[in-house]
Design a protein around this motif. Structure first.
Motif, PDB file in Angstrom:
ATOM      1  N   ASN A   1       0.834  -1.210   0.000  1.00 50.15           N
ATOM      2  CA  ASN A   1       0.000   0.000   0.000  1.00 50.15           C
ATOM      3  C   ASN A   1       0.870   1.262   0.000  1.00 50.15           C
ATOM      4  O   ASN A   1       0.544   2.244  -0.688  1.00 50.15           O
ATOM      5  CB  ASN A   1      -0.917   0.008   1.222  1.00 50.15           C
ATOM      6  CG  ASN A   1      -1.961  -1.087   1.158  1.00 50.15           C
ATOM      7  OD1 ASN A   1      -2.285  -1.594   0.075  1.00 50.15           O
ATOM      8  ND2 ASN A   1      -2.485  -1.482   2.300  1.00 50.15           N
TER       9      ASN A   1
ATOM     10  N   GLU B   1       2.141   1.848  -3.457  1.00 48.54           N
ATOM     11  CA  GLU B   1       1.138   2.437  -4.350  1.00 48.54           C
ATOM     12  C   GLU B   1       0.862   3.897  -4.021  1.00 48.54           C
ATOM     13  O   GLU B   1       0.495   4.678  -4.906  1.00 48.54           O
ATOM     14  CB  GLU B   1      -0.153   1.618  -4.263  1.00 48.54           C
ATOM     15  CG  GLU B   1       0.003   0.197  -4.795  1.00 48.54           C
ATOM     16  CD  GLU B   1      -1.232  -0.651  -4.553  1.00 48.54           C
ATOM     17  OE1 GLU B   1      -2.196  -0.109  -3.938  1.00 48.54           O
ATOM     18  OE2 GLU B   1      -1.250  -1.835  -4.963  1.00 48.54           O
ATOM     19  N   GLU B   2       1.013   4.289  -2.741  1.00 46.75           N
ATOM     20  CA  GLU B   2       0.795   5.696  -2.369  1.00 46.75           C
ATOM     21  C   GLU B   2       1.807   6.632  -3.033  1.00 46.75           C
ATOM     22  O   GLU B   2       1.512   7.805  -3.273  1.00 46.75           O
ATOM     23  CB  GLU B   2       0.889   5.848  -0.844  1.00 46.75           C
ATOM     24  CG  GLU B   2      -0.288   5.253  -0.091  1.00 46.75           C
ATOM     25  CD  GLU B   2      -0.086   5.323   1.411  1.00 46.75           C
ATOM     26  OE1 GLU B   2       0.952   5.892   1.827  1.00 46.75           O
ATOM     27  OE2 GLU B   2      -0.939   4.817   2.160  1.00 46.75           O
TER      28      GLU B   2
END
Length: 582
Positions: free
Chosen positions: A203, A206-207
């Protein structure tokens, strides 16, 4: 035993003391710590001010606990965290929370800068402060007291802080360089971790994508971007080599175990120590010279396994009591407990096989195996088969058809050994028919699994087949000889019973046709005289020689009744009246 991989390394027990001092003693999951704090204290609703207040309170508490207060209410004395303060891992939380507090303030100012543009200068100042605190955190974590994973996470955190600062300053090339570095480290960590922990790093990866695309857009030419990344890889070759080295150490030092195509984390230090010992235990057994030493080592290993299982049970209870505990974490602990139970059962089977080998070796020197020893060996095989049945009932493996099939085959192989030794026990009781039946049952089990077991067990089963074949011939020969002997004994016994009257052989069955004839041999009349013991007579002859004591001294002298009359008797005698008439 099934294939198993324990992905964590530590120094061996016999390592030198100077190597043991270099073992990392602290492991801090920086990204997990800040994400949990952000979600619990305001950032779920983008409340940066609340999160900044939490960071301030946390810093105050940490400084108080670590005795690093910066003066009192009147005076200020600055105290930075140094390597001398690294006696507790909570010391590095102070620069981490300082960086988070500065970053959250900057994000708060970013929202306010939409209406007040001058606050953007303060925003940049706060990001610089966050970057400086992150660098301070990195210097502390470069100490040998921290493991490779902590060092990787601090590098990624510093690169992210500097990248965000350069992003605000619109320095697109350094920004894309630092953000790409952070993204690369998070990607590497996600590939090295288990599925549960890797989600957080994916995550984070992806940020960073939108910021990287925005930097690439502002740079303009895509060729320039690719050239920039290529130059960065060349300029930072040493960094990438260091990164690969740290990743190798991270994979070795991470606490996880892979079994039955599933990887679960191992966070408990006691369990981690046991799994490391279990991985090298077979080589330790090979070094033992006698069966007694191997048996003692297995007993100690089983005790360590029980302690590890108790630790996992405590962790499961703790997870169940915690509010909002994740189901995946609880299932991972349950699966780890199942894996430890499997290890315990497998080591118990190995110990029983050693005990059987020891019993056969001790009695093999004498040439024969006693009846009691055969019963002990049979009992050990019973326990061994029971352990395999317990393995089949382990939670989480009921639907694993391959695992269940292997255990069924293994159980049948050891049932063949059990049937053979039961037959041997029955042969000592001269029950030859039952002995032959057990031999046939053992051969049936062997024929059904001999082509499906491993090479070691296959060799043992082949030797057992040859042993059973020879034992069958011996049992058959012994049964024929005993049958002939029984016929001779029966004929002699019948001849003896025929001469005896019926009254003396009531407890033995014998078909005597003479009983139905005219002169049956029922009882002998008159019966023969038998000697019987006489009834003893008892005479008390000792009383004649007993001298009884006298009681004369105890008796009082008797007085004359006339003397008892007193003065009245004197008067009667004097005057001649009142006396007795003669």
């Amino acid at each position: 035993m099934s294939n198993q991989t324990v992905a964590n390394e530590s120094n061996k027990e016999n390592a030198p003391e100077n190597e043991e001092k270099k073992i990392p003693i602290f492991s801090i999951e920086i990204l997990k710590i800040i994400k949990e704090a952000q979600q619990q204290h305001g950032l779920r609703h983008n409340d940066y001010q609340r999160y900044r207040g939490y960071c301030t309170r946390r810093i105050r508490r940490l400084r108080k606990v670590m005795h690093l207060q910066q003066g009192d209410r009147r005076h200020f004395r600055k105290k930075n965290v140094t390597e001398t303060n690294l006696t507790d891992e909570r010391a590095v939380y102070i620069p981490l929370m300082l960086a988070e507090r500065a970053w959250s303030y900057a994000m708060q100012l970013r929202v306010e800068a939409n209406t007040e543009p001058r606050k953007k200068f303060h925003l940049v100042s706060r990001l610089r402060k966050a970057s400086s605190y992150a660098i301070q955190l990195q210097k502390l974590c470069e100490s040998e007291k921290f493991d490779a994973r902590t060092q990787l996470e601090t590098q990624a955190y510093v690169a992210w802080c500097e990248g965000m600062l350069q992003f605000e300053l619109q320095e697109w090339k350094p920004a894309i360089e630092n953000l790409k570095k952070a993204q690369m480290i998070y990607e590497k960590l996600a590939s090295a971790l288990n599925e549960e922990d890797a989600i957080l790093y994916r995550n984070r990866y992806e940020e960073l994508e939108p910021s990287l695309r925005f930097c690439a857009y502002n740079i303009g030419n895509e060729t320039d971007v690719n050239q920039l990344l290529h130059l960065r890889n060349q300029a930072q070759g040493d960094l990438l080599v260091t990164l690969d080295t740290l990743m190798a150490q991270t994979r070795d030092s991470l606490s996880e175990v892979t079994w039955r195509n599933r990887t679960v984390p191992v966070k408990n230090s006691r369990v981690r120590t046991f799994l490391l010992a279990n991985r090298d235990f077979n080589s330790l057994l090979d070094k033992c010279t006698t069966l007694a030493e191997k048996s003692d080592s297995l007993e100690q290993h089983l005790m360590d396994c029980k302690d590890a299982m108790l630790a996992i049970r405590d962790d499961i209870k703790t997870e169940q009591k915690m509010d909002g505990s994740s189901t995946s974490s609880a299932s991972s602990l349950q699966y780890l407990h199942t894996y430890l139970s499997f290890i315990r059962l497998e080591r118990s089977i190995q110990r029983n096989l050693l005990l059987i080998e020891s019993a056969l070796e001790s009695d093999g020197k004498q040439g024969t195996i006693g009846s009691k020893k055969l019963q002990d060996i049979t009992r050990l095989y019973e326990i061994l088969i029971q352990n395999i049945l317990e393995e089949q009932q382990l939670p989480g493996l009921e639907d694993d058809s391959d695992f269940q099939e292997k255990l069924i085959i293994k159980a049948k192989a050891y049932k063949a050994f059990r049937c053979y030794y039961i037959g041997q026990s029955l042969s000592t009781l001269h029950r030859w028919r039952d002995t032959m039946a057990m031999y046939e049952r053992a051969l049936h089990h062997i024929s059904s699994v001999i082509n499906q077991v491993d090479d070691d067990l296959k060799t043992r089963l082949s030797d057992l087949v040859n042993t059973i074949e020879s034992s069958k011939y011996c049992a058959h020969a012994q049964s024929v000889l005993e049958q002939d002997n029984e016929e001779e004994l029966d004929s002699l016994k019948n001849a003896k019973l025929q001469k005896m009257p019926l009254t003396k052989r009531l407890d033995e069955y014998y078909e005597d046709s003479s009983v139905l004839g005219k002169d049956p041999n029922v009882i002998k009349v008159p019966p023969e005289m038998e000697e019987i013991p006489c009834k003893p007579l008892f005479f008390d002859v000792a009383l004649n020689f007993v001298q009884l004591p006298t009681f004369k001294k105890q008796q009082q002298p008797t007085s004359d009744p006339a003397n008892k009359e007193g003065i009245s008797g004197f008067v009667k005698g004097l005057w001649g009246w009142g006396g007795k008439k003669k």
